[in-house]
Design a protein around this motif. Sequence first.
Motif, PDB file in Angstrom:
ATOM      1  N   LEU A  34      72.261  50.605  34.125  1.00 34.83           N
ATOM      2  CA  LEU A  34      71.664  51.826  34.660  1.00 34.83           C
ATOM      3  C   LEU A  34      72.215  52.159  36.049  1.00 34.83           C
ATOM      4  N   VAL A  38      74.373  55.547  36.923  1.00 37.90           N
ATOM      5  CA  VAL A  38      73.955  56.503  37.952  1.00 37.90           C
ATOM      6  C   VAL A  38      75.034  56.650  39.020  1.00 37.90           C
ATOM      7  N   SER A  39      75.632  55.549  39.451  1.00 41.57           N
ATOM      8  CA  SER A  39      76.667  55.653  40.480  1.00 41.57           C
ATOM      9  C   SER A  39      77.897  56.391  39.963  1.00 41.57           C
TER      10      SER A  39
END
Length: 84
Positions: A34, A38-39
Motif C-alpha cells: 500500500l 501510494v508513493s
Amino acid sequence: MAQSRHPASSPATAPPRSYLPPPALCGFLVLLVLVFAVSYGVGRSVGPVAPGMHGPATTGGGTGDGDGDQGGTDDMDMGGGHGH
C-alpha cells in the motif's frame, strides 16, 4: 490398569496442517504494498523533479563515435589550482 492413555492430539493422528504465514507478516506485506502504491501514485501525479527532465530516451541526431571523450579536458589543471 494396563491401559495406556494417548492424548487426543498426538502427531500421528493429527491431520496435516497447511502452512499459513503469521497474521502480522501478512499485515506488514499489505501495508508495504500500500505504501509503495501510494508513493508511486503521488510521484506520477507530481511529475519530474527537475524542469526538462524526461525519461532515458536518447535525443537523437548524435554523430559521435561513442567513446565518451569530452573534448578539451586534456588541458585541465588537476592540481587544485597550485602553480607549477
